[in-house]
Scaffold this motif. Structure first.
Motif, PDB file in Angstrom:
ATOM      1  N   PRO A  14     -22.324  12.408   7.753  1.00 58.08           N
ATOM      2  CA  PRO A  14     -21.127  13.273   7.717  1.00 58.08           C
ATOM      3  C   PRO A  14     -20.121  12.864   8.781  1.00 58.08           C
ATOM      4  CG  PRO A  14     -23.115  14.593   7.487  1.00 58.08           C
ATOM      5  CD  PRO A  14     -23.573  13.189   7.798  1.00 58.08           C
ATOM      6  N   GLY A  15     -18.853  12.877   8.385  1.00 58.56           N
ATOM      7  CA  GLY A  15     -17.782  12.513   9.294  1.00 58.56           C
ATOM      8  C   GLY A  15     -17.390  11.048   9.248  1.00 58.56           C
ATOM      9  N   GLU A  16     -18.213  10.225   8.641  1.00 53.23           N
ATOM     10  CA  GLU A  16     -17.920   8.799   8.565  1.00 53.23           C
ATOM     11  C   GLU A  16     -16.972   8.494   7.412  1.00 53.23           C
ATOM     12  OE1 GLU A  16     -21.821   6.845  10.741  1.00 53.23           O
ATOM     13  OE2 GLU A  16     -21.738   6.819   8.564  1.00 53.23           O
ATOM     14  N   SER A  17     -16.654   7.199   7.272  1.00 50.21           N
ATOM     15  CA  SER A  17     -15.670   6.763   6.284  1.00 50.21           C
ATOM     16  C   SER A  17     -16.224   5.642   5.406  1.00 50.21           C
ATOM     17  CB  SER A  17     -14.403   6.257   6.980  1.00 50.21           C
ATOM     18  OG  SER A  17     -13.832   7.263   7.790  1.00 50.21           O
ATOM     19  N   LEU A  18     -15.626   5.481   4.252  1.00 48.55           N
ATOM     20  CA  LEU A  18     -15.925   4.392   3.330  1.00 48.55           C
ATOM     21  C   LEU A  18     -14.644   4.034   2.604  1.00 48.55           C
ATOM     22  CD1 LEU A  18     -19.236   5.384   1.456  1.00 48.55           C
ATOM     23  CD2 LEU A  18     -18.926   3.389   2.946  1.00 48.55           C
ATOM     24  N   THR A  19     -14.562   2.786   2.173  1.00 48.25           N
ATOM     25  CA  THR A  19     -13.462   2.382   1.299  1.00 48.25           C
ATOM     26  C   THR A  19     -14.042   1.826   0.004  1.00 48.25           C
ATOM     27  OG1 THR A  19     -11.967   1.902   3.133  1.00 48.25           O
ATOM     28  CG2 THR A  19     -11.454   0.916   1.000  1.00 48.25           C
ATOM     29  N   LEU A  20     -13.681   2.440  -1.084  1.00 47.49           N
ATOM     30  CA  LEU A  20     -14.122   2.016  -2.405  1.00 47.49           C
ATOM     31  C   LEU A  20     -13.062   1.124  -3.038  1.00 47.49           C
ATOM     32  CD1 LEU A  20     -15.418   5.453  -3.758  1.00 47.49           C
ATOM     33  CD2 LEU A  20     -16.569   3.819  -2.263  1.00 47.49           C
ATOM     34  N   SER A  21     -13.524   0.191  -3.849  1.00 49.72           N
ATOM     35  CA  SER A  21     -12.616  -0.699  -4.575  1.00 49.72           C
ATOM     36  C   SER A  21     -12.944  -0.655  -6.047  1.00 49.72           C
ATOM     37  CB  SER A  21     -12.761  -2.139  -4.069  1.00 49.72           C
ATOM     38  OG  SER A  21     -12.463  -2.248  -2.707  1.00 49.72           O
ATOM     39  N   CYS A  22     -11.939  -0.844  -6.845  1.00 49.03           N
ATOM     40  CA  CYS A  22     -12.122  -0.913  -8.291  1.00 49.03           C
ATOM     41  C   CYS A  22     -11.309  -2.087  -8.818  1.00 49.03           C
ATOM     42  CB  CYS A  22     -11.673   0.380  -8.946  1.00 49.03           C
ATOM     43  SG  CYS A  22     -11.675   0.325 -10.750  1.00 49.03           S
ATOM     44  N   GLN A  23     -12.026  -3.082  -9.307  1.00 48.96           N
ATOM     45  CA  GLN A  23     -11.363  -4.219  -9.954  1.00 48.96           C
ATOM     46  C   GLN A  23     -11.194  -3.881 -11.428  1.00 48.96           C
ATOM     47  OE1 GLN A  23     -10.452  -7.569  -8.541  1.00 48.96           O
ATOM     48  NE2 GLN A  23      -9.249  -7.254 -10.396  1.00 48.96           N
ATOM     49  N   THR A  24      -9.964  -3.933 -11.905  1.00 48.18           N
ATOM     50  CA  THR A  24      -9.732  -3.625 -13.309  1.00 48.18           C
ATOM     51  C   THR A  24      -9.360  -4.894 -14.055  1.00 48.18           C
ATOM     52  OG1 THR A  24      -7.342  -3.262 -13.259  1.00 48.18           O
ATOM     53  CG2 THR A  24      -8.731  -1.463 -12.481  1.00 48.18           C
ATOM     54  N   SER A  25      -9.572  -4.875 -15.360  1.00 47.67           N
ATOM     55  CA  SER A  25      -9.024  -5.932 -16.181  1.00 47.67           C
ATOM     56  C   SER A  25      -7.516  -5.727 -16.231  1.00 47.67           C
ATOM     57  CB  SER A  25      -9.633  -5.890 -17.579  1.00 47.67           C
ATOM     58  OG  SER A  25      -9.451  -4.609 -18.144  1.00 47.67           O
ATOM     59  N   MET A  63      -7.594  16.191  -0.633  1.00 48.10           N
ATOM     60  CA  MET A  63      -6.358  16.264   0.131  1.00 48.10           C
ATOM     61  C   MET A  63      -6.627  16.218   1.635  1.00 48.10           C
ATOM     62  SD  MET A  63      -3.059  16.616  -0.277  1.00 48.10           S
ATOM     63  CE  MET A  63      -2.870  17.378  -1.883  1.00 48.10           C
ATOM     64  N   GLY A  64      -5.932  15.307   2.309  1.00 46.85           N
ATOM     65  CA  GLY A  64      -6.066  15.207   3.762  1.00 46.85           C
ATOM     66  C   GLY A  64      -7.226  14.365   4.252  1.00 46.85           C
ATOM     67  N   ARG A  65      -8.120  13.978   3.324  1.00 47.81           N
ATOM     68  CA  ARG A  65      -9.284  13.182   3.742  1.00 47.81           C
ATOM     69  C   ARG A  65      -9.369  11.851   3.011  1.00 47.81           C
ATOM     70  NH1 ARG A  65     -14.348  14.970   2.821  1.00 47.81           N
ATOM     71  NH2 ARG A  65     -13.750  16.054   0.897  1.00 47.81           N
ATOM     72  N   PHE A  66      -8.907  11.815   1.779  1.00 50.47           N
ATOM     73  CA  PHE A  66      -8.989  10.597   0.969  1.00 50.47           C
ATOM     74  C   PHE A  66      -7.601  10.002   0.783  1.00 50.47           C
ATOM     75  CE2 PHE A  66     -12.910  12.270  -1.602  1.00 50.47           C
ATOM     76  CZ  PHE A  66     -13.622  12.375  -0.424  1.00 50.47           C
ATOM     77  N   THR A  67      -7.548   8.682   0.666  1.00 45.92           N
ATOM     78  CA  THR A  67      -6.282   7.996   0.427  1.00 45.92           C
ATOM     79  C   THR A  67      -6.471   6.995  -0.706  1.00 45.92           C
ATOM     80  OG1 THR A  67      -5.702   8.199   2.774  1.00 45.92           O
ATOM     81  CG2 THR A  67      -4.441   6.630   1.447  1.00 45.92           C
ATOM     82  N   VAL A  68      -5.625   7.095  -1.709  1.00 46.48           N
ATOM     83  CA  VAL A  68      -5.688   6.179  -2.849  1.00 46.48           C
ATOM     84  C   VAL A  68      -4.557   5.163  -2.730  1.00 46.48           C
ATOM     85  CG1 VAL A  68      -4.286   7.685  -4.330  1.00 46.48           C
ATOM     86  CG2 VAL A  68      -5.877   6.035  -5.368  1.00 46.48           C
ATOM     87  N   ALA A  69      -4.851   3.943  -3.167  1.00 49.35           N
ATOM     88  CA  ALA A  69      -3.840   2.893  -3.143  1.00 49.35           C
ATOM     89  C   ALA A  69      -4.156   1.897  -4.248  1.00 49.35           C
ATOM     90  CB  ALA A  69      -3.831   2.198  -1.781  1.00 49.35           C
ATOM     91  N   ARG A  70      -3.201   1.043  -4.548  1.00 47.05           N
ATOM     92  CA  ARG A  70      -3.435   0.037  -5.582  1.00 47.05           C
ATOM     93  C   ARG A  70      -2.698  -1.243  -5.234  1.00 47.05           C
ATOM     94  NH1 ARG A  70      -1.143   2.574 -11.015  1.00 47.05           N
ATOM     95  NH2 ARG A  70      -1.382   0.476 -11.883  1.00 47.05           N
ATOM     96  N   ASP A  71      -3.260  -2.335  -5.716  1.00 50.36           N
ATOM     97  CA  ASP A  71      -2.644  -3.657  -5.602  1.00 50.36           C
ATOM     98  C   ASP A  71      -2.396  -4.117  -7.028  1.00 50.36           C
ATOM     99  OD1 ASP A  71      -2.161  -6.417  -5.477  1.00 50.36           O
ATOM    100  OD2 ASP A  71      -3.374  -6.657  -3.677  1.00 50.36           O
ATOM    101  N   ASN A  72      -1.157  -4.006  -7.469  1.00 48.89           N
ATOM    102  CA  ASN A  72      -0.846  -4.328  -8.864  1.00 48.89           C
ATOM    103  C   ASN A  72      -1.012  -5.809  -9.168  1.00 48.89           C
ATOM    104  OD1 ASN A  72      -0.189  -1.633  -9.488  1.00 48.89           O
ATOM    105  ND2 ASN A  72       1.900  -1.918  -8.753  1.00 48.89           N
ATOM    106  N   ASP A  73      -0.779  -6.649  -8.195  1.00 49.05           N
ATOM    107  CA  ASP A  73      -0.911  -8.091  -8.426  1.00 49.05           C
ATOM    108  C   ASP A  73      -2.368  -8.492  -8.651  1.00 49.05           C
ATOM    109  OD1 ASP A  73       1.692  -8.842  -6.008  1.00 49.05           O
ATOM    110  OD2 ASP A  73       1.812  -8.447  -8.159  1.00 49.05           O
ATOM    111  N   GLN A  74      -3.264  -7.842  -7.901  1.00 50.82           N
ATOM    112  CA  GLN A  74      -4.684  -8.182  -7.986  1.00 50.82           C
ATOM    113  C   GLN A  74      -5.452  -7.269  -8.935  1.00 50.82           C
ATOM    114  OE1 GLN A  74      -6.028 -10.862  -6.469  1.00 50.82           O
ATOM    115  NE2 GLN A  74      -3.979 -11.351  -5.697  1.00 50.82           N
TER     116      GLN A  74
END
Length: 115
Positions: A14-25, A63-74
């Protein structure tokens, strides 16, 4: 056929962080992408959405804990999880916004938050 491959999950305290990735076609660049999660015994729920120009929507729990982002090129969508709680334990998936029933899901990535 669109495909999704999620990664980055793990066992954290609890209290730690992770970053998830999703590679899409390759998908249309204007597609709104989302992260979803399914906890044991519960239905899959939406966690966050991100548009191609970076607008974001979060569930109340994210809200306030997670951040979503995307790389459209990749063709990658990210979800940074911080201040994790045991109730965040779930399998996390990415997919398009409001995926039709015929849209395939990836295998997801397991996030476990425990002492």
């Amino acid at each position: 056929q669109v495909q999704f491959a999620e990664s980055g999950g793990g066992l954290v305290q609890p209290g730690e962080s992770l970053t998830l990735s999703c590679q899409t076609s390759k998908i249309p660049s204007d597609t709104v992408m989302g992260w979803y999660r399914q906890a044991p015994g519960k239905e899959r729920e939406l966690v966050a959405l991100v548009t191609d120009d970076g607008r974001k929507v979060y569930s109340d729990s994210a809200m306030g804990r997670f951040t979503v982002a995307r790389d459209n090129d990749q063709n990658i969508v990210y979800l940074h999880l911080s201040k994790l709680k045991p109730e965040d334990t779930a399998v996390y998936y990415c997919n398009v916004e409001n995926p039709p029933p015929w849209t395939p899901w990836g295998q997801g990535t397991q996030v476990t938050v425990s002492q």
